[in-house]
Enzyme design. Structure first.
Site, PDB file in Angstrom:
ATOM      1  N   SER A 146       0.804  -1.225   0.000  1.00  0.00           N
ATOM      2  CA  SER A 146       0.000   0.000   0.000  1.00  0.00           C
ATOM      3  C   SER A 146       0.842   1.284   0.000  1.00  0.00           C
ATOM      4  O   SER A 146       0.487   2.232  -0.705  1.00  0.00           O
ATOM      5  CB  SER A 146      -0.964  -0.005   1.191  1.00  0.00           C
ATOM      6  OG  SER A 146      -1.881  -1.067   1.035  1.00  0.00           O
ATOM      7  N   LYS A 204      -9.671  -4.928  11.207  1.00  0.00           N
ATOM      8  CA  LYS A 204     -10.847  -4.422  10.470  1.00  0.00           C
ATOM      9  C   LYS A 204     -12.108  -4.390  11.335  1.00  0.00           C
ATOM     10  O   LYS A 204     -12.966  -3.533  11.138  1.00  0.00           O
ATOM     11  CB  LYS A 204     -11.083  -5.253   9.207  1.00  0.00           C
ATOM     12  CG  LYS A 204      -9.996  -5.046   8.152  1.00  0.00           C
ATOM     13  CD  LYS A 204     -10.277  -5.838   6.884  1.00  0.00           C
ATOM     14  CE  LYS A 204      -9.127  -5.678   5.895  1.00  0.00           C
ATOM     15  NZ  LYS A 204      -9.362  -6.404   4.643  1.00  0.00           N
ATOM     16  N   ASP A 221     -12.951  -3.224  -0.193  1.00  0.00           N
ATOM     17  CA  ASP A 221     -12.409  -4.480  -0.734  1.00  0.00           C
ATOM     18  C   ASP A 221     -13.316  -5.077  -1.820  1.00  0.00           C
ATOM     19  O   ASP A 221     -12.870  -5.397  -2.917  1.00  0.00           O
ATOM     20  CB  ASP A 221     -12.232  -5.520   0.383  1.00  0.00           C
ATOM     21  CG  ASP A 221     -10.971  -5.297   1.197  1.00  0.00           C
ATOM     22  OD1 ASP A 221      -9.999  -4.750   0.650  1.00  0.00           O
ATOM     23  OD2 ASP A 221     -10.951  -5.687   2.374  1.00  0.00           O
ATOM     24  N   TYR A 260      -2.027 -12.563  -4.945  1.00  0.00           N
ATOM     25  CA  TYR A 260      -1.168 -11.881  -5.930  1.00  0.00           C
ATOM     26  C   TYR A 260       0.318 -12.142  -5.673  1.00  0.00           C
ATOM     27  O   TYR A 260       1.180 -11.495  -6.270  1.00  0.00           O
ATOM     28  CB  TYR A 260      -1.460 -10.373  -5.977  1.00  0.00           C
ATOM     29  CG  TYR A 260      -1.373  -9.677  -4.645  1.00  0.00           C
ATOM     30  CD1 TYR A 260      -0.165  -9.245  -4.136  1.00  0.00           C
ATOM     31  CD2 TYR A 260      -2.517  -9.470  -3.891  1.00  0.00           C
ATOM     32  CE1 TYR A 260      -0.094  -8.628  -2.914  1.00  0.00           C
ATOM     33  CE2 TYR A 260      -2.464  -8.851  -2.667  1.00  0.00           C
ATOM     34  CZ  TYR A 260      -1.236  -8.428  -2.187  1.00  0.00           C
ATOM     35  OH  TYR A 260      -1.163  -7.821  -0.959  1.00  0.00           O
TER      36      TYR A 260
HETATM   37  P1  NDP Z   1      -9.008 -15.934   5.772  1.00  0.00           P
HETATM   38  O1  NDP Z   1      -7.956 -16.571   6.621  1.00  0.00           O
HETATM   39  O2  NDP Z   1     -10.053 -15.091   6.407  1.00  0.00           O
HETATM   40  O3  NDP Z   1      -9.758 -17.098   4.927  1.00  0.00           O
HETATM   41  C1  NDP Z   1      -9.015 -18.121   4.325  1.00  0.00           C
HETATM   42  C2  NDP Z   1      -9.942 -18.961   3.449  1.00  0.00           C
HETATM   43  O4  NDP Z   1      -9.161 -19.955   2.784  1.00  0.00           O
HETATM   44  C3  NDP Z   1     -11.030 -19.706   4.208  1.00  0.00           C
HETATM   45  O5  NDP Z   1     -12.169 -19.819   3.404  1.00  0.00           O
HETATM   46  C4  NDP Z   1     -10.385 -21.085   4.427  1.00  0.00           C
HETATM   47  O6  NDP Z   1     -11.303 -22.125   4.577  1.00  0.00           O
HETATM   48  C5  NDP Z   1      -9.646 -21.254   3.112  1.00  0.00           C
HETATM   49  N1  NDP Z   1      -8.511 -22.168   3.243  1.00  0.00           N
HETATM   50  C6  NDP Z   1      -7.292 -21.891   3.768  1.00  0.00           C
HETATM   51  N2  NDP Z   1      -6.506 -22.981   3.708  1.00  0.00           N
HETATM   52  C7  NDP Z   1      -7.246 -23.965   3.129  1.00  0.00           C
HETATM   53  C8  NDP Z   1      -6.987 -25.322   2.784  1.00  0.00           C
HETATM   54  N3  NDP Z   1      -5.796 -25.879   3.013  1.00  0.00           N
HETATM   55  N4  NDP Z   1      -7.973 -26.037   2.190  1.00  0.00           N
HETATM   56  C9  NDP Z   1      -9.189 -25.479   1.945  1.00  0.00           C
HETATM   57  N5  NDP Z   1      -9.489 -24.195   2.255  1.00  0.00           N
HETATM   58  C10 NDP Z   1      -8.534 -23.456   2.844  1.00  0.00           C
HETATM   59  O7  NDP Z   1      -8.193 -15.094   4.676  1.00  0.00           O
HETATM   60  P2  NDP Z   1      -8.678 -13.840   3.844  1.00  0.00           P
HETATM   61  O8  NDP Z   1     -10.085 -14.055   3.435  1.00  0.00           O
HETATM   62  O9  NDP Z   1      -8.349 -12.596   4.557  1.00  0.00           O
HETATM   63  O10 NDP Z   1      -7.714 -13.899   2.570  1.00  0.00           O
HETATM   64  C11 NDP Z   1      -7.833 -14.931   1.596  1.00  0.00           C
HETATM   65  C12 NDP Z   1      -6.806 -14.681   0.490  1.00  0.00           C
HETATM   66  O11 NDP Z   1      -7.140 -13.494  -0.222  1.00  0.00           O
HETATM   67  C13 NDP Z   1      -5.388 -14.488   1.015  1.00  0.00           C
HETATM   68  O12 NDP Z   1      -4.494 -15.189   0.165  1.00  0.00           O
HETATM   69  C14 NDP Z   1      -5.148 -13.007   0.892  1.00  0.00           C
HETATM   70  O13 NDP Z   1      -3.784 -12.709   0.645  1.00  0.00           O
HETATM   71  C15 NDP Z   1      -5.998 -12.658  -0.335  1.00  0.00           C
HETATM   72  N6  NDP Z   1      -6.443 -11.277  -0.317  1.00  0.00           N
HETATM   73  C16 NDP Z   1      -6.205 -10.515  -1.424  1.00  0.00           C
HETATM   74  C17 NDP Z   1      -6.642  -9.227  -1.500  1.00  0.00           C
HETATM   75  C18 NDP Z   1      -6.379  -8.425  -2.705  1.00  0.00           C
HETATM   76  O14 NDP Z   1      -6.517  -7.189  -2.642  1.00  0.00           O
HETATM   77  N7  NDP Z   1      -6.011  -9.047  -3.821  1.00  0.00           N
HETATM   78  C19 NDP Z   1      -7.381  -8.609  -0.374  1.00  0.00           C
HETATM   79  C20 NDP Z   1      -7.603  -9.511   0.746  1.00  0.00           C
HETATM   80  C21 NDP Z   1      -7.134 -10.788   0.757  1.00  0.00           C
HETATM   81  P3  NDP Z   1     -11.970 -22.444   6.012  1.00  0.00           P
HETATM   82  O15 NDP Z   1     -13.064 -21.428   6.211  1.00  0.00           O
HETATM   83  O16 NDP Z   1     -12.502 -23.819   5.857  1.00  0.00           O
HETATM   84  O17 NDP Z   1     -10.873 -22.329   7.037  1.00  0.00           O
END
Ligand code: NDP
Length: 279
Positions: free
Chosen positions: A25, A74, A110, A220
């Protein structure tokens, strides 16, 4: 592009998070300020979990004009906001605070940033069936915004079904929990899980994808994830996660400054920084 000197009248903005030292950022926003000639500067502030209330009060007292909020603050930002945008209100999470006459206005850019990024790439979600893999914070914002953008149906596919059910509620009647078998029937597939972050793991078996589909990844790092590589090889059109990052930042920039955001310059700054880090 060089900025004018930082003086006593320079306006301060910052990102608050933990960890925050990896954040793109600062380079994105500082490039935007330089490009538009605004006398603002943007820094990263590491704020330990559990201490964000004191940090927000301090920022308000210091008159920091704009704050980006990232993990894990957040929810606390939502609490401290004196007013909230409708999207922030529904999400229960704020990723942007704007100080207006000593009061914080909370926004969540977002989800709209994601929708901006897919529209920019050429995909209009209106009337489309879209699969969202994941149900964490990022997925929730995407589901909420896709429903507002009038996707006909948002299918939420997640490992933990209870979390998927809670996320689908944000789709305002347009979202439901689904299985991976239904992904093939969607026009756009979005990876909003953290699978693929810093690895070459795949969030689903690419054999369920069809060449007519669009595939977007929120991850990313790397920019071309294993999912996007596999989708591209099948003939799908792909959208990388930098788009969402840049467009959510662009919305914050405009909220704080009232100025149109220089999107291409902001994306260019992010790519340059990623390349610099790769060495
Ligand atoms: P969270 O930790 O809140 O959520 C993670 C998600 O991934 C959950 O749905 C989780 O499932 C799933 N998950 C993780 N590991 C596994 C696995 N081994 N098998 C199956 N499901 C899995 O993370 P965020 O929502 O904050 O972020 C998610 C991604 O998005 C990150 O990689 C982050 O970097 C990216 N991101 C990108 C942004 C952008 O601007 N491009 C902005 C925000 C985030 P479960 O619910 O079952 O645990």
């Amino acid at each position: 592009m060089t900025r004018s000197p930082i003086t006593a009248s320079t306006t301060l903005a910052a990102v608050v998070g933990s960890p925050v030292r990896h954040s793109l950022s600062p380079v994105i926003h500082n490039r935007a300020f330089a490009e538009t000639g605004l006398d603002w500067v943007y820094v990263a502030l590491e704020v330990a979990p559990g201490t964000s209330r004191a940090a927000f009060e301090g920022a308000r007292a210091l008159g920091i004009a704009g704050l980006s909020i990232t993990t894990p603050h957040k929810d606390d930002a939502w609490e401290v906001a004196h007013e909230r945008s409708p999207a922030a209100e529904r999400m229960g999470a704020v990723n942007c605070l704007h100080l207006v006459n000593g009061r914080f206005v909370g926004h969540n850019t977002d989800g709209d940033g994601f929708v901006d990024s897919i529209r920019h790439a050429g995909f209009d979600p209106s009337g489309c069936r879209i699969a969202v893999l994941g149900a964490g914070g990022a997925a929730r914002s995407v589901i909420e915004a896709l429903a507002r953008a009038e996707a006909s149906e948002v299918l939420v596919v997640n490992r933990s079904v209870d979390r998927a059910e809670r996320a689908a509620v944000l789709g305002d009647g347009r979202a439901r929990v689904a299985s991976v078998a239904e992904v093939s029937s969607c026009e756009l597939v979005v990876n909003a899980t953290s699978i693929g972050l810093g690895s070459n793991e795949l969030p689903l078996d690419p054999s369920v994808l069809r060449p007519t589909q669009w595939v977007a990844d929120l991850v990313y790092h790397p920019l071309e994830t294993a999912l996007l590589g596999a989708a591209r090889a099948l003939g799908c059109r792909v959208i990388d996660g930098l788009g969402m990052l840049v467009f959510q930042a662009a919305r914050q920039f405009t909220i704080w400054t009232g100025t149109a955001a220089p999107i291409e310059a902001m994306r260019g700054a992010a790519i340059e920084e990623l390349e610099r880090r790769r060495g």
